[in-house]
Design an enzyme around this catalytic site. Structure first.
Site, PDB file in Angstrom:
ATOM      1  N   HIS A 101       0.792  -1.227   0.000  1.00 44.10           N
ATOM      2  CA  HIS A 101       0.000   0.000   0.000  1.00 44.10           C
ATOM      3  C   HIS A 101       0.827   1.280   0.000  1.00 44.10           C
ATOM      4  O   HIS A 101       0.256   2.369  -0.141  1.00 44.10           O
ATOM      5  CB  HIS A 101      -0.975   0.012   1.192  1.00 44.10           C
ATOM      6  CG  HIS A 101      -2.334   0.548   0.810  1.00 44.10           C
ATOM      7  ND1 HIS A 101      -3.454   0.324   1.590  1.00 44.10           N
ATOM      8  CD2 HIS A 101      -2.737   1.318  -0.227  1.00 44.10           C
ATOM      9  CE1 HIS A 101      -4.503   0.935   1.022  1.00 44.10           C
ATOM     10  NE2 HIS A 101      -4.095   1.552  -0.083  1.00 44.10           N
ATOM     11  N   ASP A 125      -9.918  -0.377   4.030  1.00 46.51           N
ATOM     12  CA  ASP A 125      -8.731  -0.972   4.650  1.00 46.51           C
ATOM     13  C   ASP A 125      -9.044  -1.319   6.101  1.00 46.51           C
ATOM     14  O   ASP A 125      -9.853  -0.633   6.747  1.00 46.51           O
ATOM     15  CB  ASP A 125      -7.590   0.072   4.593  1.00 46.51           C
ATOM     16  CG  ASP A 125      -6.192  -0.500   4.735  1.00 46.51           C
ATOM     17  OD1 ASP A 125      -5.276   0.081   4.108  1.00 46.51           O
ATOM     18  OD2 ASP A 125      -6.000  -1.503   5.447  1.00 46.51           O
ATOM     19  N   HIS A 127      -6.719  -0.903   8.113  1.00 41.85           N
ATOM     20  CA  HIS A 127      -5.724   0.018   8.673  1.00 41.85           C
ATOM     21  C   HIS A 127      -5.877   1.414   8.081  1.00 41.85           C
ATOM     22  O   HIS A 127      -6.347   1.565   6.957  1.00 41.85           O
ATOM     23  CB  HIS A 127      -4.312  -0.509   8.389  1.00 41.85           C
ATOM     24  CG  HIS A 127      -4.139  -1.945   8.712  1.00 41.85           C
ATOM     25  ND1 HIS A 127      -4.269  -2.950   7.764  1.00 41.85           N
ATOM     26  CD2 HIS A 127      -3.866  -2.570   9.887  1.00 41.85           C
ATOM     27  CE1 HIS A 127      -4.067  -4.124   8.346  1.00 41.85           C
ATOM     28  NE2 HIS A 127      -3.826  -3.932   9.628  1.00 41.85           N
ATOM     29  N   ASP A 129      -3.186   3.545   7.651  1.00 41.89           N
ATOM     30  CA  ASP A 129      -1.986   3.853   6.845  1.00 41.89           C
ATOM     31  C   ASP A 129      -1.677   5.342   6.892  1.00 41.89           C
ATOM     32  O   ASP A 129      -1.338   5.944   5.866  1.00 41.89           O
ATOM     33  CB  ASP A 129      -2.163   3.372   5.401  1.00 41.89           C
ATOM     34  CG  ASP A 129      -2.374   1.868   5.310  1.00 41.89           C
ATOM     35  OD1 ASP A 129      -2.619   1.378   4.183  1.00 41.89           O
ATOM     36  OD2 ASP A 129      -2.306   1.186   6.347  1.00 41.89           O
ATOM     37  N   HIS A 142       4.184   1.341   4.005  1.00 40.93           N
ATOM     38  CA  HIS A 142       2.789   0.974   3.666  1.00 40.93           C
ATOM     39  C   HIS A 142       1.817   1.335   4.796  1.00 40.93           C
ATOM     40  O   HIS A 142       0.616   1.339   4.592  1.00 40.93           O
ATOM     41  CB  HIS A 142       2.670  -0.490   3.254  1.00 40.93           C
ATOM     42  CG  HIS A 142       2.700  -1.478   4.386  1.00 40.93           C
ATOM     43  ND1 HIS A 142       2.149  -2.730   4.261  1.00 40.93           N
ATOM     44  CD2 HIS A 142       3.236  -1.408   5.631  1.00 40.93           C
ATOM     45  CE1 HIS A 142       2.327  -3.397   5.403  1.00 40.93           C
ATOM     46  NE2 HIS A 142       2.981  -2.617   6.250  1.00 40.93           N
ATOM     47  N   ASP A 233      -7.486  -1.911  -0.062  1.00 38.76           N
ATOM     48  CA  ASP A 233      -6.545  -2.877   0.516  1.00 38.76           C
ATOM     49  C   ASP A 233      -7.323  -4.159   0.744  1.00 38.76           C
ATOM     50  O   ASP A 233      -8.324  -4.149   1.472  1.00 38.76           O
ATOM     51  CB  ASP A 233      -6.016  -2.308   1.843  1.00 38.76           C
ATOM     52  CG  ASP A 233      -4.926  -3.137   2.469  1.00 38.76           C
ATOM     53  OD1 ASP A 233      -4.051  -2.551   3.123  1.00 38.76           O
ATOM     54  OD2 ASP A 233      -4.948  -4.379   2.318  1.00 38.76           O
ATOM     55  N   ASP A 235      -6.936  -6.479   2.588  1.00 39.58           N
ATOM     56  CA  ASP A 235      -7.080  -6.868   4.006  1.00 39.58           C
ATOM     57  C   ASP A 235      -8.274  -6.205   4.701  1.00 39.58           C
ATOM     58  O   ASP A 235      -8.534  -6.459   5.879  1.00 39.58           O
ATOM     59  CB  ASP A 235      -5.781  -6.680   4.803  1.00 39.58           C
ATOM     60  CG  ASP A 235      -5.423  -5.235   5.114  1.00 39.58           C
ATOM     61  OD1 ASP A 235      -4.216  -4.957   5.272  1.00 39.58           O
ATOM     62  OD2 ASP A 235      -6.315  -4.361   5.224  1.00 39.58           O
ATOM     63  N   GLU A 278      -1.988  -5.246  -1.652  1.00 38.43           N
ATOM     64  CA  GLU A 278      -1.670  -6.141  -0.546  1.00 38.43           C
ATOM     65  C   GLU A 278      -2.093  -7.595  -0.762  1.00 38.43           C
ATOM     66  O   GLU A 278      -2.139  -8.361   0.197  1.00 38.43           O
ATOM     67  CB  GLU A 278      -2.196  -5.602   0.795  1.00 38.43           C
ATOM     68  CG  GLU A 278      -1.619  -4.238   1.190  1.00 38.43           C
ATOM     69  CD  GLU A 278      -0.181  -4.259   1.724  1.00 38.43           C
ATOM     70  OE1 GLU A 278       0.389  -5.363   1.872  1.00 38.43           O
ATOM     71  OE2 GLU A 278       0.371  -3.173   2.002  1.00 38.43           O
TER      72      GLU A 278
HETATM   73  N1  LIG Z   1      -0.130   0.363  11.641  1.00 40.73           N
HETATM   74  C1  LIG Z   1       0.976  -0.587  11.317  1.00 40.73           C
HETATM   75  C2  LIG Z   1       0.488  -1.638  10.304  1.00 40.73           C
HETATM   76  S1  LIG Z   1      -0.042  -0.833   8.861  1.00 40.73           S
HETATM   77  C3  LIG Z   1      -0.564  -2.073   7.759  1.00 40.73           C
HETATM   78  C4  LIG Z   1      -0.345  -1.496   6.371  1.00 40.73           C
HETATM   79  S2  LIG Z   1      -1.483  -2.081   5.221  1.00 40.73           S
HETATM   80  N2  LIG Z   1      -1.138  -1.426   3.854  1.00 40.73           N
HETATM   81  O1  LIG Z   1      -2.800  -1.630   5.557  1.00 40.73           O
HETATM   82  O2  LIG Z   1      -1.365  -3.521   5.113  1.00 40.73           O
HETATM   83  C5  LIG Z   1       2.162   0.199  10.767  1.00 40.73           C
HETATM   84  O3  LIG Z   1       2.100   1.394  10.653  1.00 40.73           O
HETATM   85  O4  LIG Z   1       3.164  -0.430  10.439  1.00 40.73           O
HETATM   86 MN   LIG Z   2      -3.362  -0.525   3.603  1.00 38.20          MN
HETATM   87 MN   LIG Z   3      -4.444  -2.907   5.569  1.00 43.26          MN
END
Ligand SMILES: N[C@@H](CSCCS(N)(=O)=O)C(=O)O
Ligand SMILES: [Mn+2]
Ligand SMILES: [Mn+2]
Ligand SMILES: [Mn+2]
Length: 322
Positions: A101, A125, A127, A129, A142, A233, A235, A278
């Site tokens: 991502h 998503d 998340h 990000d 990402h 994403d 996920d 992803e």
């Molecule tokens: N919040 C965590 C995990 S972020 C997951 C990234 S994604 N692109 O949504 O899989 C971080 O900042 O590394």
């Molecule tokens: Mn993402």
């Molecule tokens: Mn994600």
């Protein structure tokens, strides 16, 4: 009968350096192998496949502060931005196949440069990000993508030389998140601080996906209707359905919710660019797990470009006469 023709510009972005898990660079090829282009054509889309981008190796590439692989991430996204700009200006709806991502940096940047005025972003998503280089718990870009793009956040972003080409191009008020369920405390603060519209899985449960999409569109179109950049994403979907991904989080979207989102956005007529990121075939433990992940990714994308579960027929279809 509204004839909405879709011309899709497929751009493969086999890139993994925004995160540490190998295999996500294979995303474009496994999605292509599932017949994406043929399926888009079968539903009446025009398709121009720009092929896969070639990303240069960046030797050395030491972290800048916490930020990992800044050279690789910076150059990949600069190259992607140009490719998305080109596809858009050539009249296609860019469809970027990731890859991780972090690629949303280049995709959104190139899209914004190709259109007059501002764009809106729908980020689907688990998340957010949206970690800054100073809040990121992992250093993986990402998980930071949006922080480099949002105008109102730039006072909190330190200089990263390899990212100096990035011009923030999205306003906080033009962003909607759908599917959040794994948000870092610092990200949660940033979302509140910027007043960004969020439909977490709690809202998806509470309102139902139809109401979430209705409110998403009311919110984004409440002033000026802007072209939509959909950054999806895989996920966001529940990992029981799409396990072949790098950062799975329980309690995700159903298949039906995941496709409802893209059906709804498609019918606005404002979808202007799409990311699907992803998908990581190496994160599936069985072939069936990989296949399920890829097949759902394809169905989500077909929904972006006109497929409806009620069925479709060509505008010029005539019933055969005896
Ligand atoms: N919040 C965590 C995990 S972020 C997951 C990234 S994604 N692109 O949504 O899989 C971080 O900042 O590394
Ligand atoms: Mn993402
Ligand atoms: Mn994600
Ligand atoms: Mn612009």
């Amino acid at each position: 009968f509204k004839r909405d023709h879709h011309s899709v510009g497929i751009i493969g972005a086999p890139f993994s350096k925004g995160q540490p898990r190998g295999g996500v660079e294979k995303g474009p090829s496994v999605i292509r192998s599932a017949g994406l282009a043929d399926k888009l054509k079968a539903q009446g889309c025009s398709v121009k496949d720009y092929g896969d981008l070639c990303f240069e190796e960046v030797p050395g590439d030491e972290p800048v502060g916490r930020v990992k692989r800044p050279g690789a991430v910076g150059s990949a996204n600069q190259r992607l931005a140009h490719a998305v700009y080109t596809a858009k200006t050539e009249g296609h709806t860019p469809l970027m196949l990731g890859g991780d991502h972090s690629l949303a940096i280049g995709s959104i940047h190139g899209h914004a440069a190709a259109i007059p005025g501002d764009l809106s972003v729908v980020w689907v998503d688990a998340h957010a990000d949206i970690n800054t280089p100073l809040t990121t718990p992992t250093g993986n870009v990402h998980g930071q993508s949006m922080s480099y793009l949002i105008r109102e956040l730039q006072s909190k972003i330190p200089v990263i030389p390899q990212f100096s080409w990035i011009k923030p191009c999205v306003s906080a008020k033009d962003i909607v998140y759908i599917g959040l369920r794994d948000v870092d405390p610092e990200e949660h603060y940033i979302l509140k601080y910027l007043g960004i519209k969020v439909f977490s899985m709690t809202e998806v449960d509470g309102l139902g996906i139809a109401r979430v999409m209705e409110e998403t569109c009311d919110y984004l179109f409440s002033h000026v209707k802007k072209p939509i950049h959909l950054s999806y994403d895989i996920d966001a979907i529940d990992p029981s359905l799409t396990p072949a991904t790098g950062t799975p989080a329980v309690g995700g979207l159903t298949y039906r919710e995941g496709v409802y989102i893209t059906e709804h956005i498609c019918q606005t007529g404002l979808l202007s660019a799409v990311d699907l990121v992803e998908v990581n075939p190496q994160r599936g433990t069985t072939e069936a797990q990989v296949q399920s992940t890829v097949d759902i990714a394809v169905d989500v994308l077909l929904g972006c470009f006109g497929r409806r579960r009620a069925g479709n027929h060509p505008a010029d279809y005539c019933l055969p006469e005896p």
